[in-house]
Write a protein that holds these residues in place. Structure first.
Motif, PDB file in Angstrom:
ATOM      1  N   GLY A 156     100.541  43.930  18.301  1.00 25.96           N
ATOM      2  CA  GLY A 156      99.318  43.256  18.718  1.00 25.96           C
ATOM      3  C   GLY A 156      98.723  42.499  17.541  1.00 25.96           C
ATOM      4  N   ILE A 157      98.225  41.311  17.800  1.00 24.67           N
ATOM      5  CA  ILE A 157      97.670  40.475  16.734  1.00 24.67           C
ATOM      6  C   ILE A 157      96.264  40.022  17.117  1.00 24.67           C
ATOM      7  CG2 ILE A 157      97.931  38.375  15.356  1.00 24.67           C
ATOM      8  CD1 ILE A 157     100.919  38.505  15.840  1.00 24.67           C
ATOM      9  N   GLY A 158      95.318  40.323  16.241  1.00 26.47           N
ATOM     10  CA  GLY A 158      93.969  39.807  16.386  1.00 26.47           C
ATOM     11  C   GLY A 158      93.853  38.499  15.627  1.00 26.47           C
ATOM     12  N   THR A 159      93.294  37.481  16.259  1.00 25.15           N
ATOM     13  CA  THR A 159      93.269  36.135  15.688  1.00 25.15           C
ATOM     14  C   THR A 159      91.850  35.583  15.599  1.00 25.15           C
ATOM     15  OG1 THR A 159      93.530  35.064  17.847  1.00 25.15           O
ATOM     16  CG2 THR A 159      95.557  35.666  16.663  1.00 25.15           C
ATOM     17  N   PRO A 160      91.625  34.598  14.704  1.00 23.26           N
ATOM     18  CA  PRO A 160      90.301  33.981  14.578  1.00 23.26           C
ATOM     19  C   PRO A 160      90.094  32.857  15.579  1.00 23.26           C
ATOM     20  CG  PRO A 160      91.756  33.083  12.921  1.00 23.26           C
ATOM     21  CD  PRO A 160      92.561  34.104  13.677  1.00 23.26           C
ATOM     22  N   GLY A 161      90.597  33.015  16.770  1.00 27.50           N
ATOM     23  CA  GLY A 161      90.495  32.032  17.836  1.00 27.50           C
ATOM     24  C   GLY A 161      91.168  32.606  19.069  1.00 27.50           C
ATOM     25  N   VAL A 162      91.464  31.770  20.046  1.00 28.50           N
ATOM     26  CA  VAL A 162      92.061  32.272  21.288  1.00 28.50           C
ATOM     27  C   VAL A 162      93.301  31.468  21.649  1.00 28.50           C
ATOM     28  CG1 VAL A 162      89.857  33.098  22.196  1.00 28.50           C
ATOM     29  CG2 VAL A 162      90.622  30.801  22.780  1.00 28.50           C
ATOM     30  N   LEU A 163      94.156  32.115  22.428  1.00 27.39           N
ATOM     31  CA  LEU A 163      95.340  31.461  22.965  1.00 27.39           C
ATOM     32  C   LEU A 163      94.986  30.847  24.312  1.00 27.39           C
ATOM     33  CD1 LEU A 163      98.469  31.151  22.398  1.00 27.39           C
ATOM     34  CD2 LEU A 163      98.747  33.058  24.005  1.00 27.39           C
ATOM     35  N   ASP A 164      95.173  29.550  24.433  1.00 27.50           N
ATOM     36  CA  ASP A 164      94.901  28.883  25.705  1.00 27.50           C
ATOM     37  C   ASP A 164      95.894  29.404  26.749  1.00 27.50           C
ATOM     38  OD1 ASP A 164      95.236  26.763  27.840  1.00 27.50           O
ATOM     39  OD2 ASP A 164      93.636  25.840  26.659  1.00 27.50           O
ATOM     40  N   PRO A 165      95.404  29.997  27.860  1.00 24.69           N
ATOM     41  CA  PRO A 165      96.318  30.597  28.830  1.00 24.69           C
ATOM     42  C   PRO A 165      97.258  29.588  29.490  1.00 24.69           C
ATOM     43  CG  PRO A 165      94.062  31.345  29.196  1.00 24.69           C
ATOM     44  CD  PRO A 165      93.991  30.206  28.225  1.00 24.69           C
ATOM     45  N   THR A 166      96.823  28.343  29.594  1.00 23.16           N
ATOM     46  CA  THR A 166      97.643  27.318  30.238  1.00 23.16           C
ATOM     47  C   THR A 166      98.608  26.668  29.258  1.00 23.16           C
ATOM     48  OG1 THR A 166      95.879  26.858  31.837  1.00 23.16           O
ATOM     49  CG2 THR A 166      97.594  25.182  31.580  1.00 23.16           C
ATOM     50  N   LEU A 167      98.096  26.228  28.120  1.00 19.15           N
ATOM     51  CA  LEU A 167      98.911  25.495  27.151  1.00 19.15           C
ATOM     52  C   LEU A 167      99.712  26.415  26.235  1.00 19.15           C
ATOM     53  CD1 LEU A 167      96.330  22.744  26.089  1.00 19.15           C
ATOM     54  CD2 LEU A 167      98.105  22.608  27.861  1.00 19.15           C
ATOM     55  N   GLN A 168      99.283  27.674  26.134  1.00 22.11           N
ATOM     56  CA  GLN A 168      99.917  28.649  25.238  1.00 22.11           C
ATOM     57  C   GLN A 168      99.870  28.200  23.774  1.00 22.11           C
ATOM     58  OE1 GLN A 168     101.360  31.966  26.014  1.00 22.11           O
ATOM     59  NE2 GLN A 168      99.837  31.443  27.576  1.00 22.11           N
ATOM     60  N   THR A 169      98.792  27.516  23.428  1.00 27.02           N
ATOM     61  CA  THR A 169      98.542  27.145  22.044  1.00 27.02           C
ATOM     62  C   THR A 169      97.152  27.643  21.641  1.00 27.02           C
ATOM     63  OG1 THR A 169      97.752  24.969  22.776  1.00 27.02           O
ATOM     64  CG2 THR A 169     100.044  25.126  22.042  1.00 27.02           C
ATOM     65  N   MET A 170      96.933  27.750  20.334  1.00 29.95           N
ATOM     66  CA  MET A 170      95.675  28.289  19.836  1.00 29.95           C
ATOM     67  C   MET A 170      94.558  27.241  19.907  1.00 29.95           C
ATOM     68  SD  MET A 170      96.491  31.370  19.125  1.00 29.95           S
ATOM     69  CE  MET A 170      94.980  31.894  18.300  1.00 29.95           C
ATOM     70  N   LYS A 171      93.336  27.733  20.103  1.00 32.96           N
ATOM     71  CA  LYS A 171      92.167  26.858  20.096  1.00 32.96           C
ATOM     72  C   LYS A 171      90.969  27.632  19.556  1.00 32.96           C
ATOM     73  CE  LYS A 171      90.962  27.896  24.946  1.00 32.96           C
ATOM     74  NZ  LYS A 171      90.804  27.320  26.296  1.00 32.96           N
ATOM     75  N   LYS A 227      90.481  47.517  29.328  1.00 30.95           N
ATOM     76  CA  LYS A 227      91.320  46.340  29.083  1.00 30.95           C
ATOM     77  C   LYS A 227      90.461  45.129  28.776  1.00 30.95           C
ATOM     78  CE  LYS A 227      95.040  47.893  32.166  1.00 30.95           C
ATOM     79  NZ  LYS A 227      95.992  48.185  31.075  1.00 30.95           N
ATOM     80  N   ILE A 228      90.965  44.276  27.894  1.00 38.09           N
ATOM     81  CA  ILE A 228      90.258  43.048  27.549  1.00 38.09           C
ATOM     82  C   ILE A 228      90.235  42.100  28.744  1.00 38.09           C
ATOM     83  CG2 ILE A 228      90.456  40.934  26.169  1.00 38.09           C
ATOM     84  CD1 ILE A 228      91.476  42.693  23.887  1.00 38.09           C
ATOM     85  N   TRP A 229      89.085  41.483  28.961  1.00 37.02           N
ATOM     86  CA  TRP A 229      88.963  40.429  29.962  1.00 37.02           C
ATOM     87  C   TRP A 229      88.953  39.091  29.228  1.00 37.02           C
ATOM     88  CZ3 TRP A 229      89.551  39.975  35.008  1.00 37.02           C
ATOM     89  CH2 TRP A 229      89.125  38.791  35.626  1.00 37.02           C
ATOM     90  N   ASN A 230      90.063  38.378  29.295  1.00 31.93           N
ATOM     91  CA  ASN A 230      90.178  37.102  28.589  1.00 31.93           C
ATOM     92  C   ASN A 230      89.573  35.936  29.360  1.00 31.93           C
ATOM     93  OD1 ASN A 230      91.614  37.667  26.083  1.00 31.93           O
ATOM     94  ND2 ASN A 230      93.308  38.293  27.391  1.00 31.93           N
ATOM     95  N   GLY A 231      89.662  35.963  30.683  1.00 33.17           N
ATOM     96  CA  GLY A 231      89.114  34.889  31.495  1.00 33.17           C
ATOM     97  C   GLY A 231      90.102  33.770  31.759  1.00 33.17           C
ATOM     98  N   ARG A 232      89.763  32.923  32.710  1.00 32.20           N
ATOM     99  CA  ARG A 232      90.649  31.850  33.154  1.00 32.20           C
ATOM    100  C   ARG A 232      90.989  30.870  32.031  1.00 32.20           C
ATOM    101  NH1 ARG A 232      93.880  28.837  33.888  1.00 32.20           N
ATOM    102  NH2 ARG A 232      94.466  27.582  35.719  1.00 32.20           N
ATOM    103  N   HIS A 233      90.021  30.579  31.173  1.00 26.31           N
ATOM    104  CA  HIS A 233      90.235  29.636  30.085  1.00 26.31           C
ATOM    105  C   HIS A 233      90.513  30.331  28.754  1.00 26.31           C
ATOM    106  CE1 HIS A 233      87.694  27.505  33.058  1.00 26.31           C
ATOM    107  NE2 HIS A 233      88.489  26.497  32.775  1.00 26.31           N
ATOM    108  N   GLY A 234      90.552  31.657  28.766  1.00 27.35           N
ATOM    109  CA  GLY A 234      90.753  32.401  27.532  1.00 27.35           C
ATOM    110  C   GLY A 234      89.499  32.539  26.688  1.00 27.35           C
ATOM    111  N   ILE A 235      88.338  32.228  27.258  1.00 22.67           N
ATOM    112  CA  ILE A 235      87.093  32.220  26.479  1.00 22.67           C
ATOM    113  C   ILE A 235      86.111  33.288  26.957  1.00 22.67           C
ATOM    114  CG2 ILE A 235      87.297  29.804  25.790  1.00 22.67           C
ATOM    115  CD1 ILE A 235      85.272  29.122  28.021  1.00 22.67           C
ATOM    116  N   GLY A 236      86.595  34.293  27.661  1.00 24.42           N
ATOM    117  CA  GLY A 236      85.716  35.362  28.120  1.00 24.42           C
ATOM    118  C   GLY A 236      84.957  35.987  26.961  1.00 24.42           C
ATOM    119  N   GLY A 237      83.655  36.089  27.078  1.00 18.00           N
ATOM    120  CA  GLY A 237      82.830  36.707  26.042  1.00 18.00           C
ATOM    121  C   GLY A 237      82.307  35.768  24.976  1.00 18.00           C
TER     122      GLY A 237
END
Length: 305
Positions: free
Chosen positions: A68-83, A154-164
């Motif tokens: 598991g990796i904690g990051t200073p941003g989020v993974l876009d669920p659609t593009l699978q790239t960081m934002k 469990k973590i709730w990431n949300g549709r855009h990966g920006i939950g919280g």
């Protein structure tokens, strides 16, 4: 899950790895750090993570099944790239895929605030003070302001990966421009630097947050008192939005600003003033895991996602 779990906390200056005994026993088998060296670019950060895992394997004699990796941003669920990464060289990059390919392992990613919330739920203050809590909101208030949602463990990431991500909701015009392109975000009003800026706007002098708090507490500085009163006011107003939308069972407050005792008294009174209810019952708790929360939460990702 009674086998060792591996986590990595990817920070701006350090990358920390941990191996915990198991989900039921979070005793560290090993903790190790390497420098991020982000100025050398994205590929170098990936290579540093690979190096860290190799060093952990050599030191422990163990092999991970997943990390598991904690990051200073989020993974876009659609593009699978960081934002939304403050380590900007990560933005737009397929970090999960690249690390997974390099290590030939299953990788799970979540942002640092989600990892904080997960660790405090699983092993920290929530497990001790509110063990029956189903919905936990974790707040990080420091240089920036972020948040994470844990639902039924469990973590709730949300549709855009920006939950919280409440730090980039609008709070007040006085915050001014935010790096995200908007104005008056929560982060621009109640983060540590924002609080220090407000004090300077009153006095013309720069003080660190700890000094401002100390002056408020000893009653020696009216500007410090006004600064902390403003912080508590907007903290309560900002948290009321979380409470109205999610109505969490518990809120855990981490980060340097979260150490200010007045948030749990005056800030709570302000929350009571703003929420759509005639009383506040949600507890505001200080975390118990300290600096371990991020990397412990990263390790928990492999079992919780």
């Amino acid at each position: 899950m009674n086998q060792p779990i591996w986590g990595i906390d990817l920070g701006g200056t350090k990358i920390e790895g941990v191996i915990l005994q198991s989900m039921t026993d979070p005793t560290p088998i090993l903790r190790k750090r390497v420098d991020t060296e982000a100025s050398k670019g994205y590929e170098h950060i990936v290579s540093q993570m690979v190096r860290l895992v190799a060093e952990m394997e050599n030191a422990s004699g163990l092999k991970p099944g997943a990390i598991g990796i904690g990051t200073p941003g989020v993974l876009d669920p659609t593009l699978q790239t960081m934002k939304n990464c403050n380590t900007v060289v990560l933005n737009g990059k397929p970090l999960k895929k690249d690390v997974s390919d390099a290590l030939q392992l299953r990788i799970e990613l979540a942002n640092d605030a989600n990892c904080f919330a997960l660790a405090e739920t699983q092993w920290g203050v929530v497990s001790k003070s509110a063990p029956s809590a189903r919905l936990v909101f974790g707040i990080i208030m420091g240089t920036g302001v972020g948040g994470g949602i844990v639902m039924d463990g469990k973590i709730w990431n949300g549709r855009h990966g920006i939950g919280g991500e409440w730090g980039h909701n609008f709070l007040d015009e006085s915050g001014g421009p935010c790096y995200c392109g908007k104005e008056g975000c929560v982060e621009t009003v109640i983060s540590g630097p924002a609080t220090e800026r407000f004090y300077k706007s009153l006095t013309g002098h720069s003080l660190k947050l700890k000094e401002i708090v100390a002056r408020h507490q000893d009653g020696s500085d009216p500007a410090a008192e006004k600064t902390i009163r403003r912080l508590c006011h907007f903290f309560g107003k900002g948290v009321s939005v979380i409470t109205n939308l999610l109505d969490p069972d518990v809120i855990v407050i981490g980060g340097g600003v979260g150490n200010i005792d007045q948030l749990y008294t005056t800030g709570l009174q302000e929350l009571d003033h703003f929420i759509f209810n005639n009383r506040v019952e949600v507890p505001l708790l200080k975390p118990s895991l300290g600096d371990s929360a991020g990397v412990f939460g990263a390790a928990a990702l492999v079992a919780s996602l």
